[in-house]
Write a protein that holds these residues in place. Sequence first.
Motif, PDB file in Angstrom:
ATOM      1  N   ARG A   1       0.859  -1.183   0.000  1.00 30.34           N
ATOM      2  CA  ARG A   1       0.000   0.000   0.000  1.00 30.34           C
ATOM      3  C   ARG A   1       0.893   1.229   0.000  1.00 30.34           C
ATOM      4  NH1 ARG A   1       0.343   2.544   4.667  1.00 30.34           N
ATOM      5  NH2 ARG A   1       0.719   1.364   6.570  1.00 30.34           N
ATOM      6  N   LEU A   2       0.409   2.280  -0.615  1.00 29.17           N
ATOM      7  CA  LEU A   2       1.201   3.505  -0.694  1.00 29.17           C
ATOM      8  C   LEU A   2       1.441   4.066   0.703  1.00 29.17           C
ATOM      9  CD1 LEU A   2      -0.491   5.078  -3.811  1.00 29.17           C
ATOM     10  CD2 LEU A   2       1.850   4.190  -3.673  1.00 29.17           C
ATOM     11  N   VAL A   3       2.637   4.562   0.910  1.00 37.39           N
ATOM     12  CA  VAL A   3       3.039   5.101   2.201  1.00 37.39           C
ATOM     13  C   VAL A   3       2.238   6.373   2.521  1.00 37.39           C
ATOM     14  CG1 VAL A   3       4.938   6.574   1.375  1.00 37.39           C
ATOM     15  CG2 VAL A   3       5.100   5.528   3.607  1.00 37.39           C
ATOM     16  N   GLU A   4       2.014   6.572   3.802  1.00 43.42           N
ATOM     17  CA  GLU A   4       1.330   7.768   4.312  1.00 43.42           C
ATOM     18  C   GLU A   4       2.183   8.359   5.430  1.00 43.42           C
ATOM     19  OE1 GLU A   4      -1.399   9.011   3.017  1.00 43.42           O
ATOM     20  OE2 GLU A   4      -1.845   7.330   1.685  1.00 43.42           O
TER      21      GLU A   4
ATOM     22  N   GLN B   1      11.224  12.758   8.604  1.00 43.84           N
ATOM     23  CA  GLN B   1      10.655  11.662   7.808  1.00 43.84           C
ATOM     24  C   GLN B   1       9.272  12.041   7.295  1.00 43.84           C
ATOM     25  OE1 GLN B   1      12.258   8.615   6.971  1.00 43.84           O
ATOM     26  NE2 GLN B   1      10.541   8.558   5.568  1.00 43.84           N
ATOM     27  N   LYS B   2       8.455  12.654   8.145  1.00 43.12           N
ATOM     28  CA  LYS B   2       7.125  13.099   7.716  1.00 43.12           C
ATOM     29  C   LYS B   2       7.234  14.138   6.598  1.00 43.12           C
ATOM     30  CE  LYS B   2       4.620  12.144  11.973  1.00 43.12           C
ATOM     31  NZ  LYS B   2       3.904  12.723  13.125  1.00 43.12           N
ATOM     32  N   ASN B   3       8.181  15.054   6.726  1.00 48.37           N
ATOM     33  CA  ASN B   3       8.398  16.057   5.665  1.00 48.37           C
ATOM     34  C   ASN B   3       8.803  15.384   4.366  1.00 48.37           C
ATOM     35  OD1 ASN B   3       7.737  18.299   7.212  1.00 48.37           O
ATOM     36  ND2 ASN B   3       9.842  18.599   7.912  1.00 48.37           N
ATOM     37  N   TRP B   4       9.682  14.380   4.465  1.00 48.95           N
ATOM     38  CA  TRP B   4      10.092  13.652   3.258  1.00 48.95           C
ATOM     39  C   TRP B   4       8.873  12.994   2.608  1.00 48.95           C
ATOM     40  CZ3 TRP B   4       9.847   9.068   0.819  1.00 48.95           C
ATOM     41  CH2 TRP B   4      10.728   8.873  -0.255  1.00 48.95           C
TER      42      TRP B   4
ATOM     43  N   LYS C   1       6.716  15.545   0.736  1.00 48.36           N
ATOM     44  CA  LYS C   1       7.320  15.893  -0.565  1.00 48.36           C
ATOM     45  C   LYS C   1       7.192  14.731  -1.547  1.00 48.36           C
ATOM     46  CE  LYS C   1      10.552  19.115   1.459  1.00 48.36           C
ATOM     47  NZ  LYS C   1      11.877  19.269   2.023  1.00 48.36           N
ATOM     48  N   TYR C   2       7.406  13.523  -1.041  1.00 50.32           N
ATOM     49  CA  TYR C   2       7.276  12.339  -1.889  1.00 50.32           C
ATOM     50  C   TYR C   2       5.873  12.247  -2.482  1.00 50.32           C
ATOM     51  CZ  TYR C   2       5.152   7.861  -2.527  1.00 50.32           C
ATOM     52  OH  TYR C   2       4.343   6.870  -3.012  1.00 50.32           O
ATOM     53  N   LYS C   3       4.846  12.561  -1.706  1.00 49.90           N
ATOM     54  CA  LYS C   3       3.465  12.442  -2.182  1.00 49.90           C
ATOM     55  C   LYS C   3       3.238  13.288  -3.439  1.00 49.90           C
ATOM     56  CE  LYS C   3       0.731   9.942  -0.097  1.00 49.90           C
ATOM     57  NZ  LYS C   3       0.519   8.524  -0.470  1.00 49.90           N
TER      58      LYS C   3
ATOM     59  N   LYS D   1       1.949  11.726  -7.056  1.00 49.09           N
ATOM     60  CA  LYS D   1       0.869  12.278  -7.889  1.00 49.09           C
ATOM     61  C   LYS D   1       1.325  12.488  -9.331  1.00 49.09           C
ATOM     62  CE  LYS D   1      -1.423  14.599  -4.077  1.00 49.09           C
ATOM     63  NZ  LYS D   1      -1.393  15.823  -3.296  1.00 49.09           N
ATOM     64  N   LYS D   2       2.596  12.835  -9.499  1.00 47.96           N
ATOM     65  CA  LYS D   2       3.158  13.084 -10.834  1.00 47.96           C
ATOM     66  C   LYS D   2       3.639  11.801 -11.512  1.00 47.96           C
ATOM     67  CE  LYS D   2       4.837  17.616  -9.389  1.00 47.96           C
ATOM     68  NZ  LYS D   2       6.048  18.343  -8.977  1.00 47.96           N
ATOM     69  N   GLY D   3       3.604  10.671 -10.800  1.00 47.93           N
ATOM     70  CA  GLY D   3       4.085   9.412 -11.358  1.00 47.93           C
ATOM     71  C   GLY D   3       5.595   9.321 -11.435  1.00 47.93           C
ATOM     72  N   ILE D   4       6.289  10.079 -10.589  1.00 48.18           N
ATOM     73  CA  ILE D   4       7.758  10.097 -10.588  1.00 48.18           C
ATOM     74  C   ILE D   4       8.330   8.957  -9.744  1.00 48.18           C
ATOM     75  CG2 ILE D   4       9.773  11.437  -9.840  1.00 48.18           C
ATOM     76  CD1 ILE D   4       8.144  13.968 -10.589  1.00 48.18           C
ATOM     77  N   GLN D   5       7.645   8.641  -8.656  1.00 49.63           N
ATOM     78  CA  GLN D   5       8.066   7.530  -7.804  1.00 49.63           C
ATOM     79  C   GLN D   5       6.887   7.044  -6.976  1.00 49.63           C
ATOM     80  OE1 GLN D   5      10.758   8.216  -4.463  1.00 49.63           O
ATOM     81  NE2 GLN D   5      10.412  10.423  -4.601  1.00 49.63           N
ATOM     82  N   TYR D   6       7.014   5.815  -6.474  1.00 50.07           N
ATOM     83  CA  TYR D   6       5.976   5.187  -5.656  1.00 50.07           C
ATOM     84  C   TYR D   6       6.668   4.494  -4.491  1.00 50.07           C
ATOM     85  CZ  TYR D   6       3.368   5.894  -9.954  1.00 50.07           C
ATOM     86  OH  TYR D   6       2.793   6.455 -11.065  1.00 50.07           O
ATOM     87  N   TYR D   7       6.205   4.780  -3.288  1.00 49.03           N
ATOM     88  CA  TYR D   7       6.810   4.224  -2.084  1.00 49.03           C
ATOM     89  C   TYR D   7       5.726   3.441  -1.346  1.00 49.03           C
ATOM     90  CZ  TYR D   7      10.017   4.422   1.992  1.00 49.03           C
ATOM     91  OH  TYR D   7      10.886   4.123   3.021  1.00 49.03           O
TER      92      TYR D   7
END
Length: 174
Positions: free
Chosen positions: A12-15, A45-48, A51-53, A57-63
């Motif tokens: 599942r995608l990270v939150e 970590q929460k800030n990271w 930013k990752y989210k 949304k842009k399809g650049i990466q998925y964690y």
Amino acid sequence: MIKLEGKNIRLRLVEEKDADFILTLRLDNRYNAFLSSVSPDVEAQKNWIRKYKDDEKKGIQYYFIIERLDGTPCGTVRIYDIRNDSFCWGSWILNENKTRYAALESAFLVYDFGFKKLGFKKSHFDVMKGNKGVINFHARMGAVKNNEDEVNEYFEITEEAVKAAKEKLADKFT
């Protein structure tokens, strides 16, 4: 909503709420020998993750958080460095709560996502030279080493190689 579920685990995608779990994994000496270092600061970590989210949304990466079907988190994995014809994956950690075949199952879920949902025909990744267990895992899956430097070995695997490995190992995870 991205749904990646196998016989025993799901991705599942990270939150933001996963920040503590991620830090617990990344700061544990049993799991971090072959990972880049990270700050022990939960807010960082929460800030990271925030930013990752945007990248997600842009399809650049998925964690992803890897979790058992009962909801118990047992690892992480990330898809990044997306190129025209290939995706990279890493940040792959599994802890003591993993299921017996969580490594196989999570790898196949990553490949299903990259090949079937994102439409790529191959994947590229690097593994630190000392990480022999992971190097052997990828070789058994059909990955081909195509380069190395002082620190890493670089691999590529095709959709066809993964399909062949999946057929050979189907009884382990289906």
